[in-house]
Motif scaffolding. Structure first.
Motif, PDB file in Angstrom:
ATOM      1  N   LEU A 153      10.296   4.905  44.449  1.00 34.83           N
ATOM      2  CA  LEU A 153       9.658   4.732  43.150  1.00 34.83           C
ATOM      3  C   LEU A 153       8.199   5.185  43.199  1.00 34.83           C
ATOM      4  CD1 LEU A 153      11.130   1.294  42.037  1.00 34.83           C
ATOM      5  CD2 LEU A 153      11.778   3.573  41.266  1.00 34.83           C
ATOM      6  N   THR A 154       7.535   4.901  44.293  1.00 36.25           N
ATOM      7  CA  THR A 154       6.147   5.349  44.439  1.00 36.25           C
ATOM      8  C   THR A 154       6.066   6.870  44.433  1.00 36.25           C
ATOM      9  OG1 THR A 154       5.552   3.370  45.688  1.00 36.25           O
ATOM     10  CG2 THR A 154       4.130   5.294  45.946  1.00 36.25           C
ATOM     11  N   LEU A 160       5.095  12.244  38.748  1.00 32.03           N
ATOM     12  CA  LEU A 160       4.818  12.225  37.316  1.00 32.03           C
ATOM     13  C   LEU A 160       3.320  12.257  37.042  1.00 32.03           C
ATOM     14  CD1 LEU A 160       7.494   9.664  36.103  1.00 32.03           C
ATOM     15  CD2 LEU A 160       7.508  12.141  35.818  1.00 32.03           C
ATOM     16  N   ALA A 161       2.540  11.588  37.884  1.00 32.88           N
ATOM     17  CA  ALA A 161       1.086  11.622  37.709  1.00 32.88           C
ATOM     18  C   ALA A 161       0.549  13.042  37.896  1.00 32.88           C
ATOM     19  CB  ALA A 161       0.421  10.665  38.707  1.00 32.88           C
ATOM     20  N   LYS A 162       1.096  13.761  38.872  1.00 35.77           N
ATOM     21  CA  LYS A 162       0.687  15.153  39.069  1.00 35.77           C
ATOM     22  C   LYS A 162       1.104  16.014  37.884  1.00 35.77           C
ATOM     23  CE  LYS A 162       0.858  15.079  44.148  1.00 35.77           C
ATOM     24  NZ  LYS A 162       1.542  15.626  45.355  1.00 35.77           N
ATOM     25  N   ALA A 163       2.288  15.740  37.343  1.00 33.12           N
ATOM     26  CA  ALA A 163       2.758  16.507  36.187  1.00 33.12           C
ATOM     27  C   ALA A 163       1.848  16.299  34.989  1.00 33.12           C
ATOM     28  CB  ALA A 163       4.191  16.105  35.846  1.00 33.12           C
ATOM     29  N   ALA A 177      11.050  17.792  36.985  1.00 33.69           N
ATOM     30  CA  ALA A 177      12.440  17.978  37.400  1.00 33.69           C
ATOM     31  C   ALA A 177      12.702  17.286  38.737  1.00 33.69           C
ATOM     32  CB  ALA A 177      12.755  19.464  37.500  1.00 33.69           C
ATOM     33  N   LYS A 178      11.768  17.407  39.665  1.00 34.25           N
ATOM     34  CA  LYS A 178      11.934  16.741  40.956  1.00 34.25           C
ATOM     35  C   LYS A 178      11.925  15.229  40.789  1.00 34.25           C
ATOM     36  CE  LYS A 178      12.314  16.469  45.404  1.00 34.25           C
ATOM     37  NZ  LYS A 178      13.591  16.807  46.065  1.00 34.25           N
ATOM     38  N   ALA A 179      11.035  14.730  39.931  1.00 35.47           N
ATOM     39  CA  ALA A 179      10.994  13.288  39.683  1.00 35.47           C
ATOM     40  C   ALA A 179      12.298  12.804  39.066  1.00 35.47           C
ATOM     41  CB  ALA A 179       9.815  12.952  38.770  1.00 35.47           C
ATOM     42  N   GLN A 180      12.842  13.589  38.144  1.00 36.53           N
ATOM     43  CA  GLN A 180      14.111  13.209  37.519  1.00 36.53           C
ATOM     44  C   GLN A 180      15.245  13.169  38.544  1.00 36.53           C
ATOM     45  OE1 GLN A 180      14.476  16.134  34.409  1.00 36.53           O
ATOM     46  NE2 GLN A 180      12.465  15.571  33.611  1.00 36.53           N
ATOM     47  N   THR A 259       8.754   9.099  30.482  1.00 38.27           N
ATOM     48  CA  THR A 259       7.439   9.620  30.852  1.00 38.27           C
ATOM     49  C   THR A 259       7.514  11.091  31.213  1.00 38.27           C
ATOM     50  OG1 THR A 259       6.763   7.446  31.665  1.00 38.27           O
ATOM     51  CG2 THR A 259       5.482   9.340  32.414  1.00 38.27           C
ATOM     52  N   SER A 260       8.533  11.442  31.989  1.00 38.93           N
ATOM     53  CA  SER A 260       8.687  12.821  32.429  1.00 38.93           C
ATOM     54  C   SER A 260       8.886  13.760  31.250  1.00 38.93           C
ATOM     55  CB  SER A 260       9.873  12.915  33.390  1.00 38.93           C
ATOM     56  OG  SER A 260      10.134  14.248  33.742  1.00 38.93           O
ATOM     57  N   LEU A 261       9.790  13.409  30.331  1.00 37.26           N
ATOM     58  CA  LEU A 261      10.070  14.285  29.192  1.00 37.26           C
ATOM     59  C   LEU A 261       8.885  14.352  28.236  1.00 37.26           C
ATOM     60  CD1 LEU A 261      13.788  13.353  28.464  1.00 37.26           C
ATOM     61  CD2 LEU A 261      12.909  15.426  29.553  1.00 37.26           C
ATOM     62  N   LEU A 262       8.152  13.261  28.109  1.00 35.08           N
ATOM     63  CA  LEU A 262       6.971  13.288  27.248  1.00 35.08           C
ATOM     64  C   LEU A 262       5.902  14.204  27.825  1.00 35.08           C
ATOM     65  CD1 LEU A 262       5.970  12.073  24.616  1.00 35.08           C
ATOM     66  CD2 LEU A 262       4.950  10.205  25.934  1.00 35.08           C
ATOM     67  N   VAL A 263       5.787  14.212  29.152  1.00 39.72           N
ATOM     68  CA  VAL A 263       4.869  15.145  29.808  1.00 39.72           C
ATOM     69  C   VAL A 263       5.271  16.580  29.499  1.00 39.72           C
ATOM     70  CG1 VAL A 263       4.174  16.060  32.054  1.00 39.72           C
ATOM     71  CG2 VAL A 263       4.146  13.599  31.650  1.00 39.72           C
ATOM     72  N   GLN A 264       6.554  16.880  29.661  1.00 42.73           N
ATOM     73  CA  GLN A 264       7.027  18.240  29.400  1.00 42.73           C
ATOM     74  C   GLN A 264       6.821  18.628  27.941  1.00 42.73           C
ATOM     75  OE1 GLN A 264      10.776  19.561  31.135  1.00 42.73           O
ATOM     76  NE2 GLN A 264      10.882  17.666  32.302  1.00 42.73           N
TER      77      GLN A 264
END
Length: 373
Positions: A153-154, A160-163, A177-180, A259-264
């Motif tokens: 999880l970390t 995601l923070a880097k994204a 994508a890697k986080a997902q 979070t990931s999709l909102l970043v994208q």
């Protein structure tokens, strides 16, 4: 010098129940003139925080709402009060503990006494008027366990923070994508463990902030992510959050994937908007709103397809388990929200924004989970 409850009470009578600036100034002047009142003022503030817990609020909810309605000084003061109250509070579980750890540790900047007293009274006005919301206490049955694979999880959160930090949409998509991928693996492993050990855990709930602007489209995106992960989401537009109901591993998946999709989406929108401006376009607000609305709508279709494929490829032995979990989630949702609530799209007025958002959704990195063996 001992504290003086009388000064605090008089200040509250003057300032907390009236909205005028003059009433606020009067109350702040009383407090500023009596340094011995500081301890009592803090104690009463912690009581307001404890009252918020009884009305269903959690630390992250209070901080989010204070940030939305007031200023940074009030956010830091609220965090200080929450930390103080938590030292006397009962244990509340891993999610609550994580929220306490995330509080701003800097503390309020104390300049002059009058300014500090004014900020405190403004905050207390807000806390006093917090409405009751649905409590997220665990339902009857065993409480959900804390995450077992904290290192994974970390790592996901770090990706995601880097994204979010990168200025390059392509890099953000790759990181997301890697986080997902890692998130899907973690969620599947947890589901497998629950099925194999016949764990009788019960669904819980969490609240996820839906920040302005364009909250409706973001809430629809969150609703789509929740549905694809066997969760249900209910949006509270007036308070700026969605309540997501589901089993703990799936709640984690919803938080991370949303979070990931909102970043994208944000990165893709910025890139598309720049191209529109280069072509002489001026209507930025309508473009953004329509872009995000289309993105949420199209992603919802894609995620639904992925979820259907996952269930279809599941062996019959586990299908009843998945069905039972879906029923449990629905039952918990109906207990928390007896009235049916839906999240709707509105304000889609820009055809170019819709087309660009739909295209960006098609490019988004949405990977289906591998079949459960």
């Amino acid at each position: 010098m001992s504290s003086t409850p009388g000064t605090v009470e008089r200040a509250f009578e003057a300032a907390l129940y009236a909205d005028s600036d003059s009433a606020l100034d009067a109350g702040a002047s009383m407090l500023a003139a009596d340094p011995a009142s500081d301890a009592e003022l803090t104690r009463r503030g912690e009581e307001f925080v404890a009252a918020a817990w009884r009305r269903g609020w959690e630390p992250a909810d209070v901080v989010r709402f204070v940030r939305r309605e007031l200023e940074d000084v009030h956010v830091r003061l609220a965090a200080e009060l929450i930390r103080g109250e938590s030292r006397r509070d009962k244990p509340r579980g891993p999610r609550w503990a994580a929220q306490l750890e995330d509080l701003d540790a800097t503390g309020p900047a104390r300049t002059d006494r009058f300014s500090y007293a004014t900020a405190a009274l403004e905050l207390y006005r807000l806390l006093l008027r917090l409405p009751s919301i649905e409590p997220l206490d665990a339902p009857e049955g065993p409480a959900p366990a804390a995450p077992k694979d904290s290192r994974m999880l970390t790592r996901i959160r770090a990706l995601l923070a880097k994204a979010e930090a990168t200025g390059f949409p392509e890099e953000a998509e790759a990181l997301s994508a890697k986080a997902q991928e890692l998130m899907a693996r973690h969620s599947i492993d947890e589901a497998l463990l629950a099925a194999r050990t016949h764990a009788k855990d019960a669904p819980g709930a969490c609240r996820i902030g839906v920040e302005p602007p364009y909250e409706t489209a973001k809430a629809v995106l969150l609703d789509a992510v929740a549905g694809a992960n066997r969760c249900r989401a209910v949006w509270n537009d007036s308070l700026g959050f969605s309540t997501v109901v589901g089993f703990e591993p799936d709640l984690e998946a919803v938080e991370l994937l949303y979070t990931s999709l909102l970043v994208q989406a944000t990165a893709a929108m910025t890139k598309a908007e720049a191209a529109q401006r280069a072509g002489g376009r001026k209507r930025t607000k309508t473009f953004r709103q329509s872009f995000l609305a289309a993105y949420a709508h199209r992603i919802g279709d894609r995620l639904a397809s992925v979820a259907e494929g996952q269930v279809a490829s599941t062996e019959g032995g586990l299908l009843p388990v998945l069905v039972a979990r879906d029923v449990a989630v629905t039952d918990q949702l109906e207990r928390m929200f007896p009235e049916t609530v839906t999240t709707r799209l509105r304000g889609v007025t820009d055809a170019a924004g819709w087309q660009e958002g739909a295209a960006a959704a098609d490019r988004a990195q949405v990977r289906g989970r591998r079949p459960i063996p």
